[in-house]
Design a protein around this motif. Structure first.
Motif, mmCIF file in Angstrom:
data_model
loop_
_atom_site.group_PDB
_atom_site.id
_atom_site.type_symbol
_atom_site.label_atom_id
_atom_site.label_comp_id
_atom_site.label_asym_id
_atom_site.label_seq_id
_atom_site.Cartn_x
_atom_site.Cartn_y
_atom_site.Cartn_z
ATOM 1 N N ASN A 67 -9.638 13.344 -10.368
ATOM 2 C CA ASN A 67 -9.486 12.726 -9.053
ATOM 3 C C ASN A 67 -8.027 12.415 -8.759
ATOM 4 O O ASN A 67 -7.669 11.303 -8.384
ATOM 5 N N ASP A 68 -7.192 13.407 -8.938
ATOM 6 C CA ASP A 68 -5.770 13.247 -8.682
ATOM 7 C C ASP A 68 -5.550 12.929 -7.208
ATOM 8 O O ASP A 68 -5.873 13.722 -6.314
ATOM 9 N N GLU A 69 -5.005 11.737 -6.948
ATOM 10 C CA GLU A 69 -4.852 11.273 -5.568
ATOM 11 C C GLU A 69 -3.401 11.356 -5.083
ATOM 12 O O GLU A 69 -2.996 10.629 -4.186
ATOM 13 N N ALA A 70 -2.612 12.233 -5.676
ATOM 14 C CA ALA A 70 -1.185 12.274 -5.357
ATOM 15 C C ALA A 70 -0.919 12.524 -3.877
ATOM 16 O O ALA A 70 0.060 12.031 -3.325
ATOM 17 N N GLU A 71 -1.798 13.274 -3.217
ATOM 18 C CA GLU A 71 -1.551 13.613 -1.821
ATOM 19 C C GLU A 71 -2.435 12.828 -0.860
ATOM 20 O O GLU A 71 -2.411 13.070 0.341
ATOM 21 N N PHE A 81 0.843 -1.182 0.000
ATOM 22 C CA PHE A 81 0.000 0.000 0.000
ATOM 23 C C PHE A 81 0.884 1.240 0.000
ATOM 24 O O PHE A 81 2.076 1.185 0.287
ATOM 25 N N LEU A 82 0.257 2.345 -0.388
ATOM 26 C CA LEU A 82 0.960 3.621 -0.357
ATOM 27 C C LEU A 82 1.103 4.057 1.098
ATOM 28 O O LEU A 82 0.120 4.249 1.797
ATOM 29 N N GLN A 83 2.323 4.200 1.574
ATOM 30 C CA GLN A 83 2.549 4.367 3.005
ATOM 31 C C GLN A 83 3.463 5.558 3.276
ATOM 32 O O GLN A 83 4.436 5.458 3.987
ATOM 33 N N GLU A 84 3.118 6.698 2.695
ATOM 34 C CA GLU A 84 3.881 7.910 2.959
ATOM 35 C C GLU A 84 3.264 8.630 4.151
ATOM 36 O O GLU A 84 2.070 8.919 4.178
ATOM 37 N N GLU A 85 4.083 8.936 5.148
ATOM 38 C CA GLU A 85 3.557 9.540 6.366
ATOM 39 C C GLU A 85 2.951 10.912 6.121
ATOM 40 O O GLU A 85 2.058 11.337 6.843
ATOM 41 N N THR A 117 -7.885 9.425 4.254
ATOM 42 C CA THR A 117 -9.225 9.599 3.716
ATOM 43 C C THR A 117 -10.157 10.006 4.845
ATOM 44 O O THR A 117 -10.123 9.430 5.937
ATOM 45 N N THR A 118 -10.982 11.016 4.605
ATOM 46 C CA THR A 118 -11.928 11.497 5.617
ATOM 47 C C THR A 118 -13.351 11.391 5.068
ATOM 48 O O THR A 118 -13.564 11.209 3.859
ATOM 49 N N ILE A 119 -14.314 11.528 5.952
ATOM 50 C CA ILE A 119 -15.712 11.466 5.523
ATOM 51 C C ILE A 119 -16.033 12.589 4.555
ATOM 52 O O ILE A 119 -16.691 12.385 3.535
#
Length: 639
Positions: A373-377, A9-13, A18-20
């Motif tokens: 839906n750029d999910e880079a961050e 999984f992507l595991q960058e601190e 993801t929030t509601i």
């Protein structure tokens, strides 16, 4: 059994969890159509302030994407010609009205060309002379505001509300003149326009609708109707008109009942119904997600060949039929809609652990045309497969999302999520609720037990077996996940699901106490009451349970979770909507009362004005509250 790699999984601190409220940032795409050198599609975004979805049109041409509209209402459109589209809306917000707008693709503002005295008109297509084909739902009984009269089945339909004597009618509109094509009691279920002809799946009915309506071809120049497929012949799942007839995917439902996968047929004015091939899988995208609220298409005729999508295990594939079935493209995720422009395949889809984008297929690969839906961050858990043995010993696959900031030296709670249907599937695409819980520190795991889609008719056939082999599959899956992942705390497990998943949640808590918390959503608790209150109850219950109130009421009771409520010790949250006519509110209430009466901790949250599709296309604020309720419930009991 499959073991874990260290980079799953992507595991960058520094990545955001993801929030509601991320729901308000997602773009939902669909309704992709093309003509000549251009393609048009819909982009929807949840509007928190107005508590609705803003839907606007975008154009793709020569590799460039640009917005066409901005009012937030433009989801229903059709090509008038190569350079012009028409769409329905109500920009002036006039009560009981629908306006038709014309928009040049060369530039400029949309022009209102008509206002109709209906609040629900939709454009089904355009004829070559500019005539619009409209679909309008009309009420055939007196309009009373303080009571309703029911005298037919169904008298209400989930998502459509009270439907007694209300029918979807066909109209032609040209130069200000509106002409009806259908009788007062005719109901048009599916409508497509091609080659200056109108094709309709529908029927004229009174008292009880048919499960197998007829297919008609309508010549609008003469208002002449030709019956292509008689009623009660096939359950038509989808169709596509072509120059040499109409391709039809349908089933006679003899061997496997209402959920039987279709075969491919062709029929025409001068050609009888002919089976072209046995398909045996589903047609279309049945991979579940809560991030796809705009419709799409499953069939398309292009250059005299039929193209269609099908769900295989946990993903969607594109096939072509000429004289045989040929696989064209495999999407490791979903295909919501597809079309061709200049021979190039365009599709709206979601890749593994991703949200929807528009893609072009080139040299067998995908090229992203949008980055809505750029999910880079954003931190995204990538689903990891778990192989396990099903109830019959057969190999099956489920998936696990690891919690954010996973530490192998710690233990974590987990949530089993069960899909609806039962004939749908869970795949690997982005699922907001699951990603939220992974960000909250949960293992989230899910599987496709017997009864799910994406496989054979035999695999999907659990008629008369609800709560038996499917329950066994799920418990075996949970056992395997616990064996494979020592960091998952077996004493802190939750379970949730909606529709069939709600039924299964109710069933599980009455058959095991291994879960410390449950959230049952839009559920079934009592097949006896469901059979007489659901919009699909009379026929769905008889088909899926192999029993009726007249025939074998004891069998209906055996498969009812309410029978086993006396065994429940699990604190349970119930989520329901008061306009859910698929799994009526009374189903959740019965289970709630059974638990409260036995002094078991239980709570129900009822959403007013919502229906069975709350979690997928309900009002944004309600979707946020629903997810808040479930998350808080799990946190309170598992953390």
């Amino acid at each position: 059994m499959k073991r874990w790699a260290t980079t799953f999984f992507l595991q960058e601190e520094n990545m955001k969890p993801t929030t509601i409220d991320d729901l308000y940032t997602y773009s939902f795409l669909g309704n992709l159509k093309s003509r000549d050198q251009t393609a048009i599609f819909v982009k929807a975004v949840a509007n928190e302030t107005d508590n609705t979805y803003d839907q606007v049109l975008y154009q793709w041409k020569n590799g460039t994407v640009r917005p066409l509209t901005s009012f937030g209402q433009e989801s229903n459109f059709a090509f008038l010609d190569d350079d012009t589209i028409v769409f329905c809306g109500n920009r002036k917000k006039r009560e009981g009205k629908t306006s038709i707008y014309e928009l040049s693709l060369q530039g400029g503002e949309a022009q209102e060309i008509a206002t109709l005295d209906f609040d629900n008109a939709q454009i089904a297509g355009c004829l070559g002379d500019g005539t619009l084909v409209l679909l309008i739902r009309e009420d055939g009984q007196s309009n009373e505001t303080d009571y309703e009269v029911f005298d037919e089945i169904p008298f209400y339909v989930n998502g459509a509300g009270i439907t007694n004597k209300k029918r979807a009618h066909l109209y032609l509109w040209k130069e200000g003149e509106l002409t009806s094509l259908t009788s007062p009691l005719f109901d048009a279920a599916m409508v497509k326009v091609a080659n200056d002809q109108i094709y309709v799946v529908g029927e004229e009915w009174k008292r009880k609708s048919s499960l197998m309506p007829a297919l008609f071809q309508v010549d609008p120049s003469q208002s002449a109707w030709t019956t292509l497929i008689e009623a009660e012949t096939l359950s038509i799942q989808d169709f596509a008109p072509a120059k040499d007839g109409v391709y039809v995917f349908g089933s006679d439902c003899v061997r496997f009942g209402l959920n039987e996968n279709p075969d491919l047929y062709r029929v025409g004015k001068d050609q009888p119904l002919q089976k072209l091939g046995e398909w045996g899988l589903c047609v279309g995208n049945t991979v579940g997600t809560d991030c796809a609220c705009v419709g799409g298409n499953a069939l398309l005729v292009h250059e005299n060949a039929l193209y269609f999508t099908t769900t295989v295990e946990d993903h969607v594939e594109l096939y072509r039929f000429t004289d045989r079935f040929e696989r064209i493209f495999v999407m490791e995720g979903t295909i919501q809609a597809f079309t061709f422009v200049d021979g190039e395949l365009l599709l709206i889809g979601a890749k593994t652990a991703s949200l929807q984008e528009l893609y072009a297929v080139r040299d067998g690969g995908l090229r992203a045309c949008t980055t809505f839906n750029d999910e880079a961050e954003r931190w995204v858990a990538v689903p990891q497969p778990v192989e396990y043995a099903g109830f019959d010993g057969g190999r099956m696959t489920g998936y696990v999302l690891y919690p954010k900031d996973f530490d192998p030296n710690k233990t974590y709670p987990g949530i089993l999520d069960i899909h609806g249907g039962p004939k749908t599937v869970y795949g690997t695409v982005f699922y907001h609720e699951m990603q939220l819980w992974a960000s909250e520190g949960y293992f989230v795991f899910y599987a496709n037990p017997h009864g799910s889609d994406g496989a054979s008719n035999e695999f999907a056939d659990i008629r008369g077996k609800y709560g038996t082999i499917d329950y066994d599959d799920l418990m075996r899956f949970v056992d395997q996940v616990l064996t494979d992942i020592p960091q998952l705390d077996a004493s802190r497990l939750g379970v949730t699901g909606g529709s069939y998943g709600g039924f299964m949640t109710n069933w599980i808590i009455g058959h095991t106490n291994r879960f410390r918390a449950a959230a049952s959503q839009r559920s079934i608790s009592n097949w006896i009451s469901f059979s007489q209150t659901s919009d699909i109850g009379p026929y769905f219950t008889a088909d899926q349970q192999g029993a009726t109130m007249d025939g074998d009421v004891e069998k209906l009771w055996f498969h009812s979770p309410l029978k086993y409520a006396k065994n429940v010790t699990t604190p349970t949250l119930f989520i329901h909507s008061d306009e859910d006519y698929r799994c009526p509110l009374s189903e959740g209430v019965q289970m709630l009362n059974a638990l409260l009466d036995r002094d078991i901790e239980a709570r129900m949250c009822v959403f007013h004005g919502e229906n069975h599709d709350l979690s997928r296309s309900g009002k944004p604020q309600h979707r946020v509250r629903r997810l808040t309720e479930i998350t808080n419930w799990m946190n309170d009991h598992l953390k």
